[in-house]
Design a protein around this motif. Structure first.
Motif, PDB file in Angstrom:
ATOM      1  N   GLY A 144       0.776  -1.230   0.000  1.00 52.67           N
ATOM      2  CA  GLY A 144       0.000   0.000   0.000  1.00 52.67           C
ATOM      3  C   GLY A 144       0.806   1.279   0.000  1.00 52.67           C
ATOM      4  N   VAL A 145       2.142   1.155  -0.028  1.00 51.40           N
ATOM      5  CA  VAL A 145       3.003   2.339  -0.017  1.00 51.40           C
ATOM      6  C   VAL A 145       3.753   2.428  -1.348  1.00 51.40           C
ATOM      7  CG1 VAL A 145       4.951   3.479   1.103  1.00 51.40           C
ATOM      8  CG2 VAL A 145       3.304   2.173   2.477  1.00 51.40           C
ATOM      9  N   SER A 146       3.590   3.557  -2.041  1.00 49.88           N
ATOM     10  CA  SER A 146       4.281   3.778  -3.310  1.00 49.88           C
ATOM     11  C   SER A 146       5.582   4.535  -3.064  1.00 49.88           C
ATOM     12  CB  SER A 146       3.392   4.567  -4.272  1.00 49.88           C
ATOM     13  OG  SER A 146       2.245   3.817  -4.615  1.00 49.88           O
ATOM     14  N   ALA A 147       6.652   4.067  -3.673  1.00 45.67           N
ATOM     15  CA  ALA A 147       7.958   4.699  -3.475  1.00 45.67           C
ATOM     16  C   ALA A 147       8.921   4.226  -4.554  1.00 45.67           C
ATOM     17  CB  ALA A 147       8.518   4.360  -2.092  1.00 45.67           C
ATOM     18  N   TRP A 148      10.045   4.931  -4.654  1.00 39.20           N
ATOM     19  CA  TRP A 148      11.102   4.501  -5.559  1.00 39.20           C
ATOM     20  C   TRP A 148      11.814   3.309  -4.949  1.00 39.20           C
ATOM     21  CZ3 TRP A 148      11.097   6.193 -10.324  1.00 39.20           C
ATOM     22  CH2 TRP A 148      10.568   7.456 -10.615  1.00 39.20           C
ATOM     23  N   ARG A 149      11.925   2.227  -5.718  1.00 39.90           N
ATOM     24  CA  ARG A 149      12.595   1.034  -5.238  1.00 39.90           C
ATOM     25  C   ARG A 149      13.575   0.539  -6.303  1.00 39.90           C
ATOM     26  NH1 ARG A 149       9.242  -0.004  -0.921  1.00 39.90           N
ATOM     27  NH2 ARG A 149       7.058   0.559  -1.241  1.00 39.90           N
ATOM     28  N   SER A 150      14.633  -0.100  -5.845  1.00 46.03           N
ATOM     29  CA  SER A 150      15.672  -0.608  -6.759  1.00 46.03           C
ATOM     30  C   SER A 150      15.931  -2.071  -6.439  1.00 46.03           C
ATOM     31  CB  SER A 150      16.956   0.217  -6.609  1.00 46.03           C
ATOM     32  OG  SER A 150      16.709   1.591  -6.796  1.00 46.03           O
ATOM     33  N   ARG A 151      14.981  -2.908  -6.803  1.00 46.42           N
ATOM     34  CA  ARG A 151      15.065  -4.329  -6.465  1.00 46.42           C
ATOM     35  C   ARG A 151      16.247  -4.994  -7.180  1.00 46.42           C
ATOM     36  NH1 ARG A 151      10.496  -5.621  -3.773  1.00 46.42           N
ATOM     37  NH2 ARG A 151       8.638  -4.347  -4.133  1.00 46.42           N
TER      38      ARG A 151
END
Length: 204
Positions: A144-151
């Motif tokens: 439910g939280v949108s954010a920049w991620r670098s999987r």
């Protein structure tokens, strides 16, 4: 090591081709570069320039700024790709990956020992630790939280780091060690958040 192992990469897989005496290593590398129409002194020039500001500057981030201001950054596309790559401000209020890398370089100075070989590995690892983020950063939702991620940027970073390192040095030990550190740089933080199993508790 008294011999150099010669290997070919075919479809991403390394194949052993034989061994040559160690004293012929540099001659072989130069011959390959000549046949490939590459400058035989290019990687040494680049390495020397990098070493100058990574090893001697008390604030290595100034080297990054110099590369950008003098338009020499095109020599290092893996570094140029970091500019403007956003990060989650909750964890990185300092800014994008380029700015963050500068901060990490400055912080890494405290881990230098004065041994050029050790310090070269430490500073290259700091420089390249997030080089996988340009290829992996996405704005996405999680719980439910949108954010920049670098999987998986650590693992992708190992691939990008190898490309960078192969251009500036032919020393396989340095290349392999830096890649290992790039791939493992997330582990300390991950270990802090891993639950301790009963078996681990008992072992302690």
């Amino acid at each position: 090591e008294k011999q150099t192992l010669v290997r070919f990469r075919i479809d991403g897989i390394l194949h052993d081709a034989g061994r040559i005496p160690r004293e012929h290593h540099d001659s072989l590398i130069n011959r390959i570069k000549v046949l490939s129409k590459l400058r035989t002194d290019e990687h040494k020039e680049i390495q020397d320039e990098l070493k100058k500001w990574l090893l001697k500057s008390p604030q290595p981030s100034t080297g990054l700024h110099w590369l950008k201001e003098t338009q020499a950054l095109h020599l290092f596309p893996e570094l140029a790709a970091m500019i403007g790559i956003p990060q989650n401000p909750e964890f990185h209020p300092e800014g994008d990956v380029w700015v963050h890398t500068g901060h990490v370089l400055n912080a890494a100075v405290q881990w230098k020992t004065g041994d050029p070989h050790h310090d070269w590995i430490v500073m290259l690892s700091a420089l390249l630790h997030d080089c996988g983020k340009p290829d992996t950063t996405k704005f996405e939702e999680k719980r439910g939280v949108s954010a920049w991620r670098s999987r998986c940027h650590d693992q992708v970073g190992g691939i990008v780091a190898r490309r960078f390192l192969n251009r500036i040095t032919s020393e396989s030990h340095i290349i392999d060690t830096v890649i290992q550190l790039v791939r493992a740089h997330m582990r300390p933080g991950q270990l802090l958040h891993e639950p301790i199993s009963d078996s681990k508790k008992n072992a302690d």
